[in-house]
Design an enzyme around this catalytic site. Structure first.
Site, PDB file in Angstrom:
ATOM      1  N   GLU A   1       3.896   3.660 -10.904  1.00 59.30           N
ATOM      2  CA  GLU A   1       3.603   2.606  -9.925  1.00 59.30           C
ATOM      3  C   GLU A   1       2.117   2.273 -10.034  1.00 59.30           C
ATOM      4  O   GLU A   1       1.268   2.981  -9.490  1.00 59.30           O
ATOM      5  CB  GLU A   1       3.931   3.069  -8.502  1.00 59.30           C
ATOM      6  CG  GLU A   1       3.917   1.920  -7.522  1.00 59.30           C
ATOM      7  CD  GLU A   1       4.788   2.190  -6.315  1.00 59.30           C
ATOM      8  OE1 GLU A   1       5.992   1.866  -6.347  1.00 59.30           O
ATOM      9  OE2 GLU A   1       4.260   2.771  -5.357  1.00 59.30           O
TER      10      GLU A   1
ATOM     11  N   TYR B   1       0.853  -1.197   0.000  1.00 59.50           N
ATOM     12  CA  TYR B   1       0.000   0.000   0.000  1.00 59.50           C
ATOM     13  C   TYR B   1       0.882   1.238   0.000  1.00 59.50           C
ATOM     14  O   TYR B   1       1.778   1.371   0.843  1.00 59.50           O
ATOM     15  CB  TYR B   1      -0.924  -0.002   1.231  1.00 59.50           C
ATOM     16  CG  TYR B   1      -1.927  -1.145   1.145  1.00 59.50           C
ATOM     17  CD1 TYR B   1      -3.107  -1.002   0.429  1.00 59.50           C
ATOM     18  CD2 TYR B   1      -1.641  -2.391   1.703  1.00 59.50           C
ATOM     19  CE1 TYR B   1      -4.000  -2.065   0.288  1.00 59.50           C
ATOM     20  CE2 TYR B   1      -2.518  -3.466   1.566  1.00 59.50           C
ATOM     21  CZ  TYR B   1      -3.691  -3.287   0.850  1.00 59.50           C
ATOM     22  OH  TYR B   1      -4.563  -4.344   0.688  1.00 59.50           O
ATOM     23  N   SER B   2       0.625   2.141  -0.957  1.00 60.27           N
ATOM     24  CA  SER B   2       1.379   3.399  -1.006  1.00 60.27           C
ATOM     25  C   SER B   2       1.074   4.197   0.250  1.00 60.27           C
ATOM     26  O   SER B   2      -0.091   4.269   0.659  1.00 60.27           O
ATOM     27  CB  SER B   2       0.953   4.245  -2.204  1.00 60.27           C
ATOM     28  OG  SER B   2       0.972   3.496  -3.377  1.00 60.27           O
TER      29      SER B   2
ATOM     30  N   CYS C   1       0.098   6.745 -10.829  1.00 54.48           N
ATOM     31  CA  CYS C   1      -0.155   5.782  -9.769  1.00 54.48           C
ATOM     32  C   CYS C   1      -1.628   5.396  -9.756  1.00 54.48           C
ATOM     33  O   CYS C   1      -2.501   6.247  -9.927  1.00 54.48           O
ATOM     34  CB  CYS C   1       0.254   6.361  -8.414  1.00 54.48           C
ATOM     35  SG  CYS C   1       0.263   5.122  -7.103  1.00 54.48           S
TER      36      CYS C   1
ATOM     37  N   TYR D   1      -1.074  -0.858 -10.265  1.00 60.03           N
ATOM     38  CA  TYR D   1      -1.373  -2.193  -9.721  1.00 60.03           C
ATOM     39  C   TYR D   1      -2.760  -2.655 -10.141  1.00 60.03           C
ATOM     40  O   TYR D   1      -3.512  -1.882 -10.671  1.00 60.03           O
ATOM     41  CB  TYR D   1      -1.245  -2.171  -8.191  1.00 60.03           C
ATOM     42  CG  TYR D   1      -1.818  -0.937  -7.498  1.00 60.03           C
ATOM     43  CD1 TYR D   1      -3.154  -0.892  -7.115  1.00 60.03           C
ATOM     44  CD2 TYR D   1      -1.008   0.188  -7.244  1.00 60.03           C
ATOM     45  CE1 TYR D   1      -3.670   0.243  -6.464  1.00 60.03           C
ATOM     46  CE2 TYR D   1      -1.515   1.301  -6.604  1.00 60.03           C
ATOM     47  CZ  TYR D   1      -2.854   1.326  -6.217  1.00 60.03           C
ATOM     48  OH  TYR D   1      -3.348   2.431  -5.598  1.00 60.03           O
TER      49      TYR D   1
HETATM   50  P1  FAD Z   1      -7.053 -10.253  -2.587  1.00 61.59           P
HETATM   51  O1  FAD Z   1      -7.531 -11.126  -1.492  1.00 61.59           O
HETATM   52  O2  FAD Z   1      -5.625 -10.305  -2.956  1.00 61.59           O
HETATM   53  O3  FAD Z   1      -7.952 -10.503  -3.864  1.00 61.59           O
HETATM   54  C1  FAD Z   1      -7.675  -9.821  -5.083  1.00 61.59           C
HETATM   55  C2  FAD Z   1      -8.979  -9.722  -5.894  1.00 61.59           C
HETATM   56  O4  FAD Z   1      -9.434 -11.027  -6.222  1.00 61.59           O
HETATM   57  C3  FAD Z   1     -10.115  -9.060  -5.105  1.00 61.59           C
HETATM   58  O5  FAD Z   1     -10.785  -8.155  -5.962  1.00 61.59           O
HETATM   59  C4  FAD Z   1     -11.017 -10.228  -4.722  1.00 61.59           C
HETATM   60  O6  FAD Z   1     -12.383  -9.821  -4.584  1.00 61.59           O
HETATM   61  C5  FAD Z   1     -10.804 -11.158  -5.884  1.00 61.59           C
HETATM   62  N1  FAD Z   1     -11.076 -12.584  -5.550  1.00 61.59           N
HETATM   63  C6  FAD Z   1     -10.890 -13.200  -4.379  1.00 61.59           C
HETATM   64  N2  FAD Z   1     -11.261 -14.516  -4.472  1.00 61.59           N
HETATM   65  C7  FAD Z   1     -11.664 -14.712  -5.756  1.00 61.59           C
HETATM   66  C8  FAD Z   1     -12.123 -15.832  -6.482  1.00 61.59           C
HETATM   67  N3  FAD Z   1     -12.259 -17.029  -5.908  1.00 61.59           N
HETATM   68  N4  FAD Z   1     -12.440 -15.650  -7.788  1.00 61.59           N
HETATM   69  C9  FAD Z   1     -12.286 -14.452  -8.372  1.00 61.59           C
HETATM   70  N5  FAD Z   1     -11.845 -13.346  -7.734  1.00 61.59           N
HETATM   71  C10 FAD Z   1     -11.545 -13.481  -6.445  1.00 61.59           C
HETATM   72  N6  FAD Z   1      -4.408  -0.695  -2.915  1.00 61.59           N
HETATM   73  C11 FAD Z   1      -5.056   0.300  -2.265  1.00 61.59           C
HETATM   74  O7  FAD Z   1      -6.246   0.171  -1.935  1.00 61.59           O
HETATM   75  N7  FAD Z   1      -4.390   1.460  -1.930  1.00 61.59           N
HETATM   76  C12 FAD Z   1      -3.090   1.667  -2.222  1.00 61.59           C
HETATM   77  O8  FAD Z   1      -2.529   2.723  -1.911  1.00 61.59           O
HETATM   78  C13 FAD Z   1      -2.395   0.620  -2.913  1.00 61.59           C
HETATM   79  N8  FAD Z   1      -1.088   0.773  -3.233  1.00 61.59           N
HETATM   80  C14 FAD Z   1      -0.442  -0.213  -3.896  1.00 61.59           C
HETATM   81  C15 FAD Z   1       0.911  -0.032  -4.223  1.00 61.59           C
HETATM   82  C16 FAD Z   1       1.592  -1.013  -4.901  1.00 61.59           C
HETATM   83  C17 FAD Z   1       3.042  -0.790  -5.257  1.00 61.59           C
HETATM   84  C18 FAD Z   1       0.915  -2.216  -5.269  1.00 61.59           C
HETATM   85  C19 FAD Z   1       1.631  -3.291  -6.027  1.00 61.59           C
HETATM   86  C20 FAD Z   1      -0.415  -2.407  -4.943  1.00 61.59           C
HETATM   87  C21 FAD Z   1      -1.120  -1.416  -4.245  1.00 61.59           C
HETATM   88  N9  FAD Z   1      -2.459  -1.588  -3.888  1.00 61.59           N
HETATM   89  C22 FAD Z   1      -3.114  -0.568  -3.234  1.00 61.59           C
HETATM   90  C23 FAD Z   1      -3.176  -2.854  -4.139  1.00 61.59           C
HETATM   91  C24 FAD Z   1      -3.086  -3.780  -2.891  1.00 61.59           C
HETATM   92  O9  FAD Z   1      -1.738  -4.207  -2.741  1.00 61.59           O
HETATM   93  C25 FAD Z   1      -3.943  -5.041  -2.992  1.00 61.59           C
HETATM   94  O10 FAD Z   1      -3.649  -5.704  -4.203  1.00 61.59           O
HETATM   95  C26 FAD Z   1      -5.436  -4.761  -2.934  1.00 61.59           C
HETATM   96  O11 FAD Z   1      -5.778  -4.108  -1.727  1.00 61.59           O
HETATM   97  C27 FAD Z   1      -6.236  -6.072  -3.013  1.00 61.59           C
HETATM   98  O12 FAD Z   1      -5.770  -6.923  -2.003  1.00 61.59           O
HETATM   99  P2  FAD Z   1      -6.771  -7.812  -1.152  1.00 61.59           P
HETATM  100  O13 FAD Z   1      -5.963  -8.658  -0.240  1.00 61.59           O
HETATM  101  O14 FAD Z   1      -7.867  -7.026  -0.549  1.00 61.59           O
HETATM  102  O15 FAD Z   1      -7.442  -8.729  -2.266  1.00 61.59           O
END
Ligand code: FAD
Ligand code: A2P
Length: 339
Positions: free
Chosen positions: A337, A115-116, A297, A339
């Site tokens: 950056e 997360y940024s 971003c 994602y």
């Molecule tokens: P996950 O559990 O990883 O799931 C990912 C997606 O898959 C979700 O939409 C979920 O609903 C879906 N999913 C889950 N199960 C299934 C299934 N069985 N079938 C289909 N789909 C499914 N995010 C921010 O909000 N703010 C930021 O500032 C931010 N900064 C970032 C900076 C960088 C450098 C990077 C790489 C990413 C950043 N992100 C940011 C994104 C963050 O890292 C996560 O990827 C994001 O919050 C989703 O993670 P999660 O664990 O909630 O979802």
């Protein structure tokens, strides 16, 4: 003349002092310079990966607040985390978060999500002991159910958006040096392009440049230009802070919004961020020619549209697009950056 937003900020010296920074005691420090390097723009000692997966840092949630209106598409929260000064970072870096629990499929711990960081190095409270995140809940729209399926919601974003004050958060990082502000030349123009939560690092930039009494803010004479794309006005992020920065720094700060579901582009389609940037293509190209740094971003999906738009502008100007981007990357003016 530039004016600072928050004038009455007392800050005590934090446990973190960059290795090349002057040492400050624990006395009250009116000027916000206790987390600066020497000189303040020297990034050679900026740390990455101080805390790794095997030995993460445990932060404590100070507050978690929904920051979008009722008509926003989805929920975005601003989360302030206390790190007691032990987890220093600078503007443009990210934190990793390890959600609690284990994966269903193999019983292993969940992977770290990045997360940024949405605050400056001093945190929203200027103590140097907190950092903020801007997190959107990831949901899963099930076409069969024709509704969100809670069983498939994003693990880490929902964990973060559901946190309460005092909750512990396992963290890694800080990560990344791609999105730092160069700062050495105070006349540098910054062009910041964000979709959704991609606003996070730029909130940190704007606070550093316009809300704080730092050495960087004191000398800044360039123009920081923020482009933010969200679905509608309810989905705008930190608008009150940006409006205040603009009101107080009309010559140095500029904002343009692309509201995809409220505005139309010149072809009658959704107003996406690339359409808004294109409206100012001449000015932006002139700034880039002049050494401006351009940042992107947020949604990965915006980059093809951005690239197509820039390629089209280059064609109109008789510029070789690939050479143009190559040149910007070589000179360190191009920061992405997504994602
Ligand atoms: P996950 O559990 O990883 O799931 C990912 C997606 O898959 C979700 O939409 C979920 O609903 C879906 N999913 C889950 N199960 C299934 C299934 N069985 N079938 C289909 N789909 C499914 N995010 C921010 O909000 N703010 C930021 O500032 C931010 N900064 C970032 C900076 C960088 C450098 C990077 C790489 C990413 C950043 N992100 C940011 C994104 C963050 O890292 C996560 O990827 C994001 O919050 C989703 O993670 P999660 O664990 O909630 O979802
Ligand atoms: P829309 O959702 O109307 O298609 P999000 O709300 O998912 O974080 O997205 C932020 C903004 O980015 C929204 O306005 C969204 O528009 C827009 N967006 C979605 N896809 C793209 C794309 N390919 N290029 C540029 N902007 C996009």
């Amino acid at each position: 003349m530039k004016v600072v937003l928050a004038a009455t900020l007392f800050a005590t010296a934090s446990a973190f002092v960059p290795s090349n920074a002057p040492k400050f005691g624990t006395s009250l420090n009116l000027k916000q310079d206790f987390l600066e390097y020497t000189p303040y723009h020297d990034h050679s000692a900026v740390k990455v990966n101080t805390y790794k997966n095997k030995a993460p840092f445990t932060g404590k949630v100070v507050s978690t607040k929904r920051i979008v209106g009722p008509q926003a598409t989805g929920e975005t929260c601003h989360i302030i985390i206390d790190h007691n000064g032990d987890f220093p970072y600078i503007e443009g870096q990210s934190w990793g978060v390890m959600p609690p629990g284990v994966r269903e499929k193999d019983g292993k711990p969940h992977a770290v999500r990045l997360y940024s960081i949405a605050s400056s190095r001093y945190g929203d409270d200027m103590t140097g002991k907190t950092g903020s995140l801007c997190v959107r809940r990831a949901t899963y729209w099930c076409p069969e159910l024709k509704a969100d399926d809670p069983a498939k919601k994003g693990i880490c974003s929902n964990f973060l958006c559901d946190t309460q004050p005092g909750d512990e958060v396992m963290m890694t990082g800080p990560a990344g040096k791609v999105m730092l502000m160069p700062e050495e030349d105070p006349t540098t123009d910054y062009i910041m392009v964000a979709t959704g939560t991609g606003i996070a690092p730029f909130r940190g930039f704007v606070r550093r440049l316009f809300a704080e009494d730092t050495p960087a803010a004191a000398v800044y004479k360039g123009e920081a230009w923020l482009f933010l794309g969200v679905a509608n006005s309810d989905a705008l992020l930190y608008d009150d802070e940006f409006q205040l920065a603009k009101e107080q720094n009309p010559e140095n700060f500029r904002i343009d919004y692309a509201l995809s579901r409220e505005q139309e582009n010149k072809n009658g389609g959704k107003m996406y961020i690339q359409d808004k940037v294109e409206e100012y293509a001449d000015e932006i190209f002139a700034k880039l020619d002049n050494g401006a740094h351009m940042y992107f971003c947020g949604l990965k999906g915006m980059m093809p549209g951005i690239q197509d738009m820039l390629a089209g502008v280059c064609e109109g100007k008789g510029i070789d697009y690939n050479e143009f981007i190559k040149g910007l990357k070589k000179k360190g003016q191009w920061h992405v950056e997504v994602y």
